[in-house]
Design an enzyme around this catalytic site. Structure first.
Site, PDB file in Angstrom:
ATOM      1  N   GLU A 196      26.522  33.723  15.223  1.00 54.61           N
ATOM      2  CA  GLU A 196      26.164  33.636  16.647  1.00 54.61           C
ATOM      3  C   GLU A 196      27.446  33.200  17.348  1.00 54.61           C
ATOM      4  O   GLU A 196      27.737  32.028  17.446  1.00 54.61           O
ATOM      5  CB  GLU A 196      25.021  32.633  16.834  1.00 54.61           C
ATOM      6  CG  GLU A 196      24.322  32.789  18.158  1.00 54.61           C
ATOM      7  CD  GLU A 196      25.063  32.111  19.291  1.00 54.61           C
ATOM      8  OE1 GLU A 196      26.061  32.686  19.802  1.00 54.61           O
ATOM      9  OE2 GLU A 196      24.648  31.006  19.665  1.00 54.61           O
ATOM     10  N   GLU A 205      35.452  31.975  24.835  1.00 51.24           N
ATOM     11  CA  GLU A 205      35.673  31.159  23.628  1.00 51.24           C
ATOM     12  C   GLU A 205      36.303  31.981  22.507  1.00 51.24           C
ATOM     13  O   GLU A 205      36.863  31.442  21.571  1.00 51.24           O
ATOM     14  CB  GLU A 205      34.402  30.477  23.099  1.00 51.24           C
ATOM     15  CG  GLU A 205      33.823  29.427  24.032  1.00 51.24           C
ATOM     16  CD  GLU A 205      32.578  28.757  23.492  1.00 51.24           C
ATOM     17  OE1 GLU A 205      32.395  28.686  22.272  1.00 51.24           O
ATOM     18  OE2 GLU A 205      31.778  28.293  24.324  1.00 51.24           O
TER      19      GLU A 205
HETATM   20  N1  SAH Z   1      24.941  29.234  13.993  1.00 46.41           N
HETATM   21  C1  SAH Z   1      24.601  28.067  14.768  1.00 46.41           C
HETATM   22  C2  SAH Z   1      25.733  27.571  15.653  1.00 46.41           C
HETATM   23  C3  SAH Z   1      26.299  28.608  16.613  1.00 46.41           C
HETATM   24  S1  SAH Z   1      27.539  27.967  17.678  1.00 46.41           S
HETATM   25  C4  SAH Z   1      23.349  28.346  15.554  1.00 46.41           C
HETATM   26  O1  SAH Z   1      23.030  29.513  15.706  1.00 46.41           O
HETATM   27  O2  SAH Z   1      22.744  27.430  16.081  1.00 46.41           O
HETATM   28  C5  SAH Z   1      29.016  28.419  16.890  1.00 46.41           C
HETATM   29  C6  SAH Z   1      29.416  27.496  15.740  1.00 46.41           C
HETATM   30  O3  SAH Z   1      30.506  28.113  15.081  1.00 46.41           O
HETATM   31  C7  SAH Z   1      29.894  26.117  16.161  1.00 46.41           C
HETATM   32  O4  SAH Z   1      29.216  25.149  15.402  1.00 46.41           O
HETATM   33  C8  SAH Z   1      31.388  26.128  15.846  1.00 46.41           C
HETATM   34  O5  SAH Z   1      31.884  24.859  15.425  1.00 46.41           O
HETATM   35  C9  SAH Z   1      31.484  27.142  14.728  1.00 46.41           C
HETATM   36  N2  SAH Z   1      32.737  27.875  14.606  1.00 46.41           N
HETATM   37  C10 SAH Z   1      33.383  28.537  15.609  1.00 46.41           C
HETATM   38  N3  SAH Z   1      34.500  29.129  15.145  1.00 46.41           N
HETATM   39  C11 SAH Z   1      34.562  28.844  13.819  1.00 46.41           C
HETATM   40  C12 SAH Z   1      35.499  29.165  12.796  1.00 46.41           C
HETATM   41  N4  SAH Z   1      36.565  29.886  13.054  1.00 46.41           N
HETATM   42  N5  SAH Z   1      35.258  28.707  11.549  1.00 46.41           N
HETATM   43  C13 SAH Z   1      34.168  27.937  11.297  1.00 46.41           C
HETATM   44  N6  SAH Z   1      33.268  27.583  12.233  1.00 46.41           N
HETATM   45  C14 SAH Z   1      33.441  28.043  13.475  1.00 46.41           C
END
Ligand code: SAH
Length: 422
Positions: A196, A205
């Site tokens: 997501e 972002e």
């Molecule tokens: N999958 C969860 C969170 C989505 S928000 C849900 O659906 O509720 C996006 C998440 O991805 C955040 O927690 C952020 O810390 C993580 N994230 C973003 N880029 C990332 C990366 N390059 N490697 C690991 N985690 C990442």
């Protein structure tokens, strides 16, 4: 655009260096090249400053500039263009996760994808990139029978995610990796990459870059991407109450004429997008149109630098054209015959999500009639310095008339990039 600059000579201008090229649009923006030294006279908003280059004055986007002293230059080189500390810091707290998990349309869409494809997920290896609290990984483990789910999360939330996985009895299937997806090492490739990653106006972002990198590195040939595609949608709209609140307000407050503040109001409120806007279907002046479509199988990271789209709207009813509203739709292909693809639509004709919609105001409203045509183009230009940000520029005209052509430009950037969720 003259009045607000009065008094600028009282303060001495500060010298800034351009971090990258910028092409101004409209007559009041300056164009400059990387390395140019600009004198900044005033900072009417956090996004747009009034500056001078070779004796020509105009507005410049603040995010393209850095202080020119040697000391400051050193600092800049140390700054992380991804702002990861701040970004992952914000995902290490509950505020954003509570907001995302409370968003039923969003979370149920992912649940539905897993549920309706559960037979196909049997014995498959899944990667949940950016698993946050692990919700999607847990849906996989509980609603299907994958052989393994790699739940990758860079923020400190991963510590809790491990506990949540255990608490829900899924530790045999879900393996939580606390790392940036770019840095993980896995013993195998995965069959499914689910994430997501979508932000305001779809790309804000730029987490999508991490997803594309993981796809190229870890998704097996013929593997599945969820979402499989996504689209950015645009509609010309009315925004009477926002216009009245920020612009018409200055016409006669307390019986006084405050209109000299209107150019400043325009700079301050209308040159950046309004996040968390909910456009009423009745305020949409025409049917919406998909302006950009991304295929998650073929999209390349370099394609993200500049994405262009075109539009032509036919106005369906008379009204006031105040601006454009954007939102996105994510599509999840079905792996099973007979089950329809899942769609997450964040537009005004669906239940509001935590993204809501994003409003881009025009410099001046335009009265339109049924049958008028609003056409033009949209460009999403990724910030060359701050990699999680972008500028969205809309060029448009009504009935092809150049007389009324205006530019509507908005920098989707803020020093606190999680502000859109406020
Ligand atoms: N999958 C969860 C969170 C989505 S928000 C849900 O659906 O509720 C996006 C998440 O991805 C955040 O927690 C952020 O810390 C993580 N994230 C973003 N880029 C990332 C990366 N390059 N490697 C690991 N985690 C990442």
């Amino acid at each position: 655009m003259q009045t607000e600059k009065e008094g600028e000579d009282d303060v001495s201008p500060e010298e800034y260096v351009a971090l990258s090229d910028f092409t101004g649009s409209g007559s009041d923006q300056l164009s400059f090249s990387r390395g140019d030294r600009l004198l900044v006279h005033t900072k009417p908003s956090s996004e747009w400053w009034w500056a001078e280059l070779q004796e020509v004055k105009g507005y410049v986007p603040a995010s393209y500039l850095r202080k020119s002293t040697a000391e400051e230059e050193e600092d800049v080189s140390l700054e992380d263009p991804w702002q990861d500390e701040e970004y992952f810091g914000s995902y290490g707290t509950l505020r954003l996760h509570l907001e995302m998990l409370s968003d039923k349309s969003r979370t149920e869409a992912y649940r539905q994808v897993i549920l309706s494809n559960s037979a196909s997920l049997k014995n498959k290896v899944v990667m949940d990139l950016g698993c946050g609290t692990g919700i999607i990984s847990l849906f996989c483990a509980q609603l299907a029978q994958p052989s393994l789910v790699y739940a990758v999360e860079a923020s400190s939330m991963a510590d809790y995610t491990r506990q949540l996985v255990k608490q829900n009895g899924s530790e045999e299937v879900v393996s939580v990796l606390q790392a940036r997806a770019e840095e993980i090492e896995l013993p195998e490739r995965v069959d499914v990459l689910v994430s997501e990653w979508m932000g305001n106006s779809l790309l804000f972002e730029f987490m999508v870059e991490s997803v594309l990198l993981a796809r190229d590195r870890w998704l097996r040939e013929g593997g599945v991407m969820w979402p499989s595609s996504a689209a950015l949608t645009l509609v010309p709209c009315q925004a009477h109450s926002y216009y009245d609140e920020k612009m018409a307000f200055w016409e006669r407050p307390y019986g006084l004429d405050f209109t000299p503040l209107q150019p400043l109001a325009q700079q301050e409120f209308f040159t950046k997008p309004k996040f968390s806007h909910l456009v009423e279907p009745a305020d949409c002046l025409s049917s919406p149109c998909d302006v950009i479509s991304l295929d998650m199988y073929t999209l390349q990271i370099k394609d993200l630098e500049e994405i262009k789209g075109q539009f032509q709207f036919c106005v369906e009813k008379p009204g006031v054209f105040h601006g454009f509203t954007t939102w996105f739709t994510a599509h999840f292909e079905s792996l099973e015959t007979g089950s329809p693809p899942v769609e997450l639509n964040t537009g005004p004709h669906f239940k509001p999500t935590h993204w809501k919609q994003t409003l881009f105001m025009l410099d001046n409203p335009v009265s339109v009639c049924a049958g008028d045509s609003i056409s033009g183009s949209i460009v999403l230009h990724r910030n060359p310095v701050w990699r999680r940000h972008m500028t969205i520029t809309l060029h448009w005209n009504v009935n092809g008339s150049t007389e009324e052509t205006e530019n509507c430009k908005a920098n989707i950037s803020s020093t606190l990039f999680f502000l859109p969720y406020n």
